[in-house]
Design an enzyme around this catalytic site. Structure first.
Site, short mmCIF file in Angstrom:
data_model
loop_
_atom_site.label_atom_id
_atom_site.label_comp_id
_atom_site.label_asym_id
_atom_site.label_seq_id
_atom_site.Cartn_x
_atom_site.Cartn_y
_atom_site.Cartn_z
N THR A 144 0.83 -1.21 0.00
CA THR A 144 0.00 0.00 0.00
C THR A 144 0.85 1.25 0.00
O THR A 144 0.45 2.29 -0.54
CB THR A 144 -0.92 -0.03 1.25
OG1 THR A 144 -1.80 -1.13 1.11
CG2 THR A 144 -1.73 1.23 1.39
N TYR A 160 -7.99 0.85 -3.87
CA TYR A 160 -6.75 1.22 -4.57
C TYR A 160 -6.05 -0.06 -4.96
O TYR A 160 -6.43 -1.15 -4.53
CB TYR A 160 -5.85 2.05 -3.63
CG TYR A 160 -5.42 1.26 -2.41
CD1 TYR A 160 -6.25 1.19 -1.30
CD2 TYR A 160 -4.22 0.55 -2.40
CE1 TYR A 160 -5.88 0.43 -0.20
CE2 TYR A 160 -3.85 -0.21 -1.30
CZ TYR A 160 -4.69 -0.26 -0.20
OH TYR A 160 -4.34 -1.03 0.87
N THR A 207 1.75 -4.23 4.30
CA THR A 207 1.58 -4.54 5.73
C THR A 207 1.07 -5.95 5.98
O THR A 207 1.25 -6.50 7.07
CB THR A 207 0.59 -3.56 6.41
OG1 THR A 207 -0.68 -3.69 5.78
CG2 THR A 207 1.07 -2.13 6.32
N ASP A 208 0.41 -6.54 4.95
CA ASP A 208 -0.26 -7.83 5.22
C ASP A 208 0.71 -8.91 5.67
O ASP A 208 0.38 -9.71 6.54
CB ASP A 208 -1.03 -8.29 3.98
CG ASP A 208 -2.30 -7.47 3.78
OD1 ASP A 208 -2.77 -6.87 4.77
OD2 ASP A 208 -2.82 -7.43 2.65
N LYS A 264 0.86 -7.39 13.09
CA LYS A 264 -0.21 -6.51 12.62
C LYS A 264 -1.47 -6.88 13.40
O LYS A 264 -1.90 -8.03 13.39
CB LYS A 264 -0.44 -6.71 11.12
CG LYS A 264 -1.50 -5.76 10.55
CD LYS A 264 -1.61 -5.87 9.03
CE LYS A 264 -2.70 -4.95 8.51
NZ LYS A 264 -2.85 -5.00 7.06
N GLU A 310 4.73 -26.86 28.81
CA GLU A 310 4.03 -27.48 29.93
C GLU A 310 2.53 -27.21 29.92
O GLU A 310 1.78 -27.85 30.67
CB GLU A 310 4.66 -27.03 31.26
CG GLU A 310 4.57 -25.55 31.60
CD GLU A 310 5.69 -24.71 30.97
OE1 GLU A 310 6.34 -25.18 30.00
OE2 GLU A 310 5.89 -23.57 31.44
C1 SIN Z 1 -0.93 -2.99 2.85
O1 SIN Z 1 0.18 -2.78 2.42
O2 SIN Z 1 -1.37 -2.32 3.84
C2 SIN Z 1 -1.88 -4.02 2.34
C3 SIN Z 1 -1.50 -4.61 1.04
C4 SIN Z 1 -0.22 -5.35 1.10
O3 SIN Z 1 0.13 -5.92 2.13
O4 SIN Z 1 0.46 -5.37 0.05
#
Ligand code: SIN
Length: 345
Positions: free
Chosen positions: A15, A28, A94-95, A167, A287
């Protein structure tokens, strides 16, 4: 270091490089803008470092996996070893950022800073968070006191240890946190403040030899339990022939009785089994998990979630570790937190 630090920015998509039809749309496409354009849009970077960029991938991070991260790690290690860069910043979706940062931390052997950053809003959005995150990531990568801290994640003013980054939210810009543990530092304007002296994960660079290795990493299955699922999800992994399986169990690593029975049998037959948890704040200790009687051949993931556990297991299998050697490998991670319950292989 005389003069400005040389920082290499490696783009992989996500992103942070995403573009939408308008500045206010929620939809997007990720990975549309190459890394040189991302840095060209931040004039203030010049004040921090000599920055140059390369685009390795232009993909949503769900389409990146161990093969791409291995190639990325090779590029990072080569640039740092050759003195081409004093620090590297990786822009990533972020994924799967938490997986990539964890994985590179296991592979890279360097004292120099390697910093992942990302964004929750595309580059074309009003209030895009990417430019500030990239500025802060370069700030951290260029700082001499960022050395010897392992792979880092910088987002939203916060510096996290890469191996602990997770995340935890789908939409807000405050999407990451460190677990277990907390932030290592903070960036405020151009000021970088560290909260603690340098330290790394006990497994940092442990698999550096894979950077010279050949071939794909062994695929590892992940099974998520749900109420009443019995053994079926694990049986599907057995039938697929995975050499290793991570079970995302309930809470502290429990699972339906038929699945525990099958897991025990598979472990005895040589499949590497790791028990993690489907809850957010994973804590599976040998444990407390089901299969505790088999803790010599079934690994407890400790604080690692299933996706990070799968990467560690895959690297261990790639270097020829047998199922019975896996528990000690997972057991050494809490040593970095001052709570060792195992010894590092
Ligand atoms: C993101 O970057 O927030 C989502 C899409 C991705 O991980 O490429």
């Amino acid at each position: 270091m005389a003069g400005k630090a040389k920082i290499l920015v490696l783009g992989t998509g996500g992103t942070i490089a995403g573009a939408g039809q308008s500045a206010t749309t929620a939809t997007y496409k990720a990975g549309q803008i190459d890394a040189s354009r991302l840095i060209a849009g931040i004039a203030q970077l010049d004040r921090l470092a000599e920055v140059r960029a390369e685009t390795l991938y232009a993909k949503p991070s769900g389409d990146l996996g161990p093969a791409e991260w291995l190639a990325l790690a090779r590029r990072v290690q080569a640039a740092l070893d050759a003195g081409e860069a004093d620090g590297v910043v990786v822009t990533h979706g972020t994924d799967t950022l938490e997986e990539a940062a964890f994985f590179l931390g296991l592979l890279l052997k360097t004292d120099k800073p390697v910093v992942f950053t990302a964004a929750m809003r595309p580059a074309t959005a009003l209030g895009a968070d990417g430019p500030a995150n990239l500025f802060q990531a370069v700030r951290v990568a260029a700082a001499p006191d960022s050395a010897e801290r392992g792979v880092l994640v910088v987002m939203n003013d916060t510096v996290l240890p890469g191996w602990m980054a997770v995340k935890t939210a789908s939409l807000p810009v405050q999407a990451f946190r460190a677990y277990p543990g907390g932030p290592l530092g903070r960036v405020t304007g151009e000021r970088l403040t560290w909260f603690e002296p340098p330290r790394r994960s006990p497994l940092a660079g442990r698999f550096v030899s894979r950077l010279g290795g050949q071939g794909d990493l062994p695929a590892v299955g992940i099974v998520i339990v749900h109420g009443g699922c019995g053994a079926a999800p694990l049986a599907a992994c057995r039938d697929a022939g995975y050499p290793g399986v991570v079970i995302a169990g309930f809470g502290g690593g429990t699972m339906p009785a038929p699945m525990a029975e099958l897991a025990r049998k598979m472990a005895k037959d040589g499949t590497a089994i790791v028990v993690s948890s489907r809850v957010g704040d994973v804590a599976v200790m040998p444990e407390v998990m089901d299969l505790r009687e088999d803790a010599d051949i079934v690994a407890a993931s400790g604080f690692l979630n299933p996706q990070k556990s799968a990467l560690l297991l895959s690297l261990a299998l790639a270097e020829g570790r047998k199922a019975a050697e896996i528990p000690a490998l997972f057991g050494c991670l809490p040593a970095g937190l001052g709570d060792s319950y195992g010894s590092c292989l």
